[in-house]
Design a protein around this motif. Structure first.
Motif, PDB file in Angstrom:
ATOM      1  N   UNK A   1       0.817  -1.218   0.000  1.00 35.51           N
ATOM      2  CA  UNK A   1       0.000   0.000   0.000  1.00 35.51           C
ATOM      3  C   UNK A   1       0.849   1.266   0.000  1.00 35.51           C
ATOM      4  N   UNK A   2       2.150   1.128   0.230  1.00 38.11           N
ATOM      5  CA  UNK A   2       3.018   2.309   0.269  1.00 38.11           C
ATOM      6  C   UNK A   2       3.679   2.594  -1.085  1.00 38.11           C
ATOM      7  N   UNK A   3       3.454   1.737  -2.063  1.00 31.75           N
ATOM      8  CA  UNK A   3       4.086   1.922  -3.361  1.00 31.75           C
ATOM      9  C   UNK A   3       3.144   2.577  -4.359  1.00 31.75           C
ATOM     10  N   UNK A   4       3.701   3.445  -5.171  1.00 37.56           N
ATOM     11  CA  UNK A   4       3.013   3.839  -6.397  1.00 37.56           C
ATOM     12  C   UNK A   4       3.188   2.694  -7.392  1.00 37.56           C
ATOM     13  N   UNK A   5       2.113   2.334  -8.065  1.00 34.37           N
ATOM     14  CA  UNK A   5       2.149   1.242  -9.028  1.00 34.37           C
ATOM     15  C   UNK A   5       1.983   1.792 -10.439  1.00 34.37           C
ATOM     16  N   UNK A   6       2.681   1.179 -11.364  1.00 31.51           N
ATOM     17  CA  UNK A   6       2.595   1.630 -12.752  1.00 31.51           C
ATOM     18  C   UNK A   6       2.517   0.479 -13.720  1.00 31.51           C
ATOM     19  N   UNK A   7       2.010   0.773 -14.902  1.00 25.99           N
ATOM     20  CA  UNK A   7       2.033  -0.147 -16.030  1.00 25.99           C
ATOM     21  C   UNK A   7       2.836   0.497 -17.150  1.00 25.99           C
ATOM     22  N   UNK A   8       3.696  -0.299 -17.750  1.00 26.44           N
ATOM     23  CA  UNK A   8       4.516   0.138 -18.870  1.00 26.44           C
ATOM     24  C   UNK A   8       4.351  -0.866 -20.000  1.00 26.44           C
ATOM     25  N   UNK A   9       4.782  -0.489 -21.181  1.00 27.44           N
ATOM     26  CA  UNK A   9       4.766  -1.426 -22.301  1.00 27.44           C
ATOM     27  C   UNK A   9       6.001  -1.201 -23.169  1.00 27.44           C
ATOM     28  N   UNK A  10       6.335  -2.246 -23.906  1.00 27.15           N
ATOM     29  CA  UNK A  10       7.548  -2.177 -24.718  1.00 27.15           C
ATOM     30  C   UNK A  10       7.408  -3.016 -25.974  1.00 27.15           C
ATOM     31  N   UNK A  11       7.737  -2.400 -27.091  1.00 27.38           N
ATOM     32  CA  UNK A  11       7.832  -3.106 -28.360  1.00 27.38           C
ATOM     33  C   UNK A  11       9.288  -3.499 -28.575  1.00 27.38           C
ATOM     34  N   UNK A  12       9.546  -4.570 -29.299  1.00 22.43           N
ATOM     35  CA  UNK A  12      10.934  -4.937 -29.590  1.00 22.43           C
ATOM     36  C   UNK A  12      11.680  -3.801 -30.278  1.00 22.43           C
ATOM     37  N   UNK A  13      12.862  -3.491 -29.781  1.00 23.12           N
ATOM     38  CA  UNK A  13      13.669  -2.442 -30.393  1.00 23.12           C
ATOM     39  C   UNK A  13      13.304  -1.040 -29.974  1.00 23.12           C
ATOM     40  N   UNK A  14      12.314  -0.928 -29.102  1.00 24.15           N
ATOM     41  CA  UNK A  14      11.900   0.399 -28.631  1.00 24.15           C
ATOM     42  C   UNK A  14      12.088   0.508 -27.129  1.00 24.15           C
ATOM     43  N   UNK A  15      12.057   1.741 -26.651  1.00 24.93           N
ATOM     44  CA  UNK A  15      12.181   1.968 -25.218  1.00 24.93           C
ATOM     45  C   UNK A  15      10.877   1.626 -24.508  1.00 24.93           C
TER      46      UNK A  15
ATOM     47  N   UNK B   1       0.257   3.819 -17.501  1.00 24.17           N
ATOM     48  CA  UNK B   1      -0.661   4.308 -16.468  1.00 24.17           C
ATOM     49  C   UNK B   1      -0.024   4.111 -15.100  1.00 24.17           C
ATOM     50  N   UNK B   2      -0.449   4.949 -14.132  1.00 24.24           N
ATOM     51  CA  UNK B   2       0.060   4.827 -12.786  1.00 24.24           C
ATOM     52  C   UNK B   2      -1.011   5.177 -11.779  1.00 24.24           C
ATOM     53  N   UNK B   3      -0.821   4.685 -10.557  1.00 23.11           N
ATOM     54  CA  UNK B   3      -1.780   4.972  -9.485  1.00 23.11           C
ATOM     55  C   UNK B   3      -1.011   5.127  -8.189  1.00 23.11           C
TER      56      UNK B   3
ATOM     57  N   UNK C   1       3.500  -5.913 -21.869  1.00 21.94           N
ATOM     58  CA  UNK C   1       3.118  -5.017 -20.786  1.00 21.94           C
ATOM     59  C   UNK C   1       3.736  -5.471 -19.467  1.00 21.94           C
ATOM     60  N   UNK C   2       4.202  -4.493 -18.693  1.00 25.09           N
ATOM     61  CA  UNK C   2       4.846  -4.766 -17.419  1.00 25.09           C
ATOM     62  C   UNK C   2       4.187  -3.963 -16.304  1.00 25.09           C
ATOM     63  N   UNK C   3       3.987  -4.581 -15.159  1.00 25.14           N
ATOM     64  CA  UNK C   3       3.615  -3.809 -13.982  1.00 25.14           C
ATOM     65  C   UNK C   3       4.883  -3.543 -13.192  1.00 25.14           C
ATOM     66  N   UNK C   4       4.864  -2.471 -12.414  1.00 22.20           N
ATOM     67  CA  UNK C   4       6.053  -2.052 -11.685  1.00 22.20           C
ATOM     68  C   UNK C   4       5.656  -1.303 -10.426  1.00 22.20           C
ATOM     69  N   UNK C   5       6.573  -1.276  -9.472  1.00 33.72           N
ATOM     70  CA  UNK C   5       6.324  -0.616  -8.189  1.00 33.72           C
ATOM     71  C   UNK C   5       7.472   0.325  -7.864  1.00 33.72           C
ATOM     72  N   UNK C   6       7.097   1.470  -7.283  1.00 32.67           N
ATOM     73  CA  UNK C   6       8.094   2.442  -6.861  1.00 32.67           C
ATOM     74  C   UNK C   6       7.681   3.078  -5.548  1.00 32.67           C
TER      75      UNK C   6
END
Length: 123
Positions: free
Chosen positions: A30-44, A49-51, A94-99
């Motif tokens: 509950x203390x982390x900001x959560x995000x979703x990222x995406x990546x195509x091959x060869x791209x950054x 989205x984030x919450x 697509x990747x989920x991530x925490x910060x």
């Protein structure tokens, strides 16, 4: 060690919907900001989205605003990305991530990552 386990994704036709989920194995989820990222091959890897940990603040990339919805359930340690009206250009891993940061669109700010899940949108 914080672990993120993703589920969902797959193949859908343009205009369809998919739902991605991410389960986090940490009591301080509950203390982390959560995000979703995406990546195509060869791209950054790009922000989608984030919450915030409070669930009050959500933020989106311009390309998905109005079509995607991010939500979280702090009682269940999960974060979800509901994707509607999908377009072929949404195809990516697509990747989920925490910060621990309050707010960030920068992948470098995120400390923990899920394993990635493929989303493919056919035209």
């Amino acid at each position: 060690q914080v672990q993120l386990e993703q589920s969902g994704g797959g193949l859908v036709q343009a205009g369809g919907s998919l739902r991605l989920s991410c389960a986090v194995s940490d009591r301080t989820f509950s203390r982390y900001t959560m995000g979703w990222f995406r990546q195509d091959p060869g791209k950054e890897r790009e922000f989608v989205a984030g919450i915030s940990w409070t669930t009050i603040s959500t933020f989106y990339a311009d390309s998905v605003r109005g079509r995607f919805t991010i939500s979280r359930d702090n009682a269940k340690n999960t974060v979800t990305l509901q994707m509607n009206n999908l377009k072929p250009e949404d195809t990516a891993v697509y990747y989920c991530a925490a910060t621990p940061s309050i707010y960030s669109r920068d992948p470098a700010a995120y400390s923990f990552w899920g394993q990635g899940t493929q989303v493919t949108v056919s035209s």
